[in-house]
Design an enzyme around this catalytic site. Structure first.
Site, PDB file in Angstrom:
ATOM      1  N   LYS A 154       0.143   4.232  -0.256  1.00 34.71           N
ATOM      2  CA  LYS A 154      -0.508   5.416   0.328  1.00 34.71           C
ATOM      3  C   LYS A 154      -0.270   6.628  -0.584  1.00 34.71           C
ATOM      4  O   LYS A 154      -0.181   6.455  -1.798  1.00 34.71           O
ATOM      5  CB  LYS A 154      -0.017   5.628   1.762  1.00 34.71           C
ATOM      6  N   GLU A 200      -5.093  -4.735  10.732  1.00 30.87           N
ATOM      7  CA  GLU A 200      -4.050  -3.730  10.902  1.00 30.87           C
ATOM      8  C   GLU A 200      -4.266  -2.992  12.223  1.00 30.87           C
ATOM      9  O   GLU A 200      -5.069  -2.046  12.278  1.00 30.87           O
ATOM     10  CB  GLU A 200      -4.085  -2.719   9.757  1.00 30.87           C
ATOM     11  N   HIS A 235      -9.452   1.223   5.190  1.00 26.25           N
ATOM     12  CA  HIS A 235      -8.169   1.415   5.873  1.00 26.25           C
ATOM     13  C   HIS A 235      -8.379   2.367   7.051  1.00 26.25           C
ATOM     14  O   HIS A 235      -9.189   3.299   6.976  1.00 26.25           O
ATOM     15  CB  HIS A 235      -7.141   1.988   4.890  1.00 26.25           C
ATOM     16  N   GLU A 265      -6.725   4.779   8.051  1.00 23.39           N
ATOM     17  CA  GLU A 265      -6.514   6.196   7.720  1.00 23.39           C
ATOM     18  C   GLU A 265      -7.765   6.783   7.089  1.00 23.39           C
ATOM     19  O   GLU A 265      -8.089   7.947   7.309  1.00 23.39           O
ATOM     20  CB  GLU A 265      -5.282   6.324   6.800  1.00 23.39           C
ATOM     21  N   SER A 325       3.729  -1.933  10.340  1.00 23.03           N
ATOM     22  CA  SER A 325       5.193  -1.992  10.500  1.00 23.03           C
ATOM     23  C   SER A 325       5.758  -3.378  10.184  1.00 23.03           C
ATOM     24  O   SER A 325       6.694  -3.837  10.839  1.00 23.03           O
ATOM     25  CB  SER A 325       5.599  -1.545  11.905  1.00 23.03           C
ATOM     26  N   ASN A 376       0.871  -1.178   0.000  1.00 18.52           N
ATOM     27  CA  ASN A 376       0.000   0.000   0.000  1.00 18.52           C
ATOM     28  C   ASN A 376       0.908   1.228   0.000  1.00 18.52           C
ATOM     29  O   ASN A 376       1.473   1.576   1.027  1.00 18.52           O
ATOM     30  CB  ASN A 376      -0.894  -0.039   1.244  1.00 18.52           C
ATOM     31  N   GLY A 418       2.860   2.493  10.749  1.00 15.62           N
ATOM     32  CA  GLY A 418       3.805   3.590  10.572  1.00 15.62           C
ATOM     33  C   GLY A 418       4.525   3.986  11.843  1.00 15.62           C
ATOM     34  O   GLY A 418       5.205   5.015  11.889  1.00 15.62           O
TER      35      GLY A 418
END
Ligand code: 13P
Length: 254
Positions: A11, A171, A99, A101, A217, A9, A177
């Site tokens: 992003k 996730e 996701h 985010e 990560s 991904n 991240g």
């Protein structure tokens, strides 16, 4: 047997030139590396680079996915991209949905996730549906409740035949991240829990056939121990998918 997947991904990263360079580096790495052909590699670039990536995918065995799709069919939705448009690229076979985010920055609810999943399935694109708890929820021991709600409300409206077309990615938001990874035991625990939920709803055969990815990560140094878990079927990779050598090293962890 369920599919093993390593998906990148990207992003909102890379210019067009940088995306081209990354794809070309991935192709070089693939030429030099013996990968387990049972592992499906997927790259999920930003929308403007989908065609670039499908051009590369044309004579390779990796697949291309989008990072998002509209919950609407077509029409006056400025800035949105529909499932039908993704389908018209032909080689776009996957799309990330829900996701964390998108959930936290763009207000994507479970109902919106469900609507996007429906659009994608109607266009014969495989949704990679993300779930996972934030740190406060993990600290309060609520991770199972959160994931149960996301999976139930986002996916369990599907009939069994449609559900077979779903890939799930767990996730934990606190691991995205941050350099902080779920331990292999933590990942296995939730993956087994998700598979059990699927089993209760759709039966053991479908549960055993559903691919469940880990994201957060994931990198070359921890991929092997994460993927060694019986219910972890691969990874959804953020930062490490932006470098060809790291991305391919993760795929080699199988
Ligand atoms: P990182 O691998 O950068 O933690 O991102 C994970 C992720 O969000 C993939 O969708």
């Amino acid at each position: 047997m369920r599919k093993k997947i390593v998906a990148g991904n990207w992003k909102m990263n890379k210019t067009f030139e940088q995306a081209d360079e990354l794809m070309s580096d991935i192709m070089d790495q693939l030429e030099q590396t013996e990968l387990n052909r049972d592992v499906q590699l997927i790259v999920c670039p930003p929308f403007p680079y989908l065609e670039l990536c499908t051009d590369y995918a044309n004579d390779s065995y990796f697949a291309v996915g989008a990072q998002n799709v509209s919950d609407q069919e077509r029409g006056a939705y400025t800035g949105e991209v529909s499932a039908e448009m993704l389908k018209s690229f032909e080689l776009v076979d996957y799309c990330i949905v829900g996701h964390s985010e998108r959930r936290s920055y763009y207000g994507e609810t479970d109902a919106i996730v469900a609507a996007k999943v429906n659009r994608l399935l109607a266009a014969e694109i495989t949704p990679i549906v993300c779930c996972g708890e934030v740190l406060a929820e993990r600290e309060a021991g609520k991770q199972f409740d959160v994931v149960r709600r996301q999976i139930t409300d986002g996916l369990f409206h599907l009939d069994a035949d449609l559900f077979k077309g779903i890939v799930i990615a767990y996730e934990p938001v606190w691991a995205i991240g941050t350099g902080k990874t779920a331990t292999p035991d933590q990942a296995q625990e939730i993956h087994a829990f998700i598979r059990q939920l699927i089993c209760e709803k759709y039966g053991n055969e479908i549960a055993q056939d559903t691919t469940i990815l880990y994201g957060g990560s994931c990198k070359p140094s921890n991929a092997k121990e994460l993927f060694a878990n019986p219910d972890v079927d691969g990874g959804l990779i953020g930062g490490a998918s932006l470098k060809a050598d790291e991305f391919i090293a993760i795929a080699k962890a199988f």
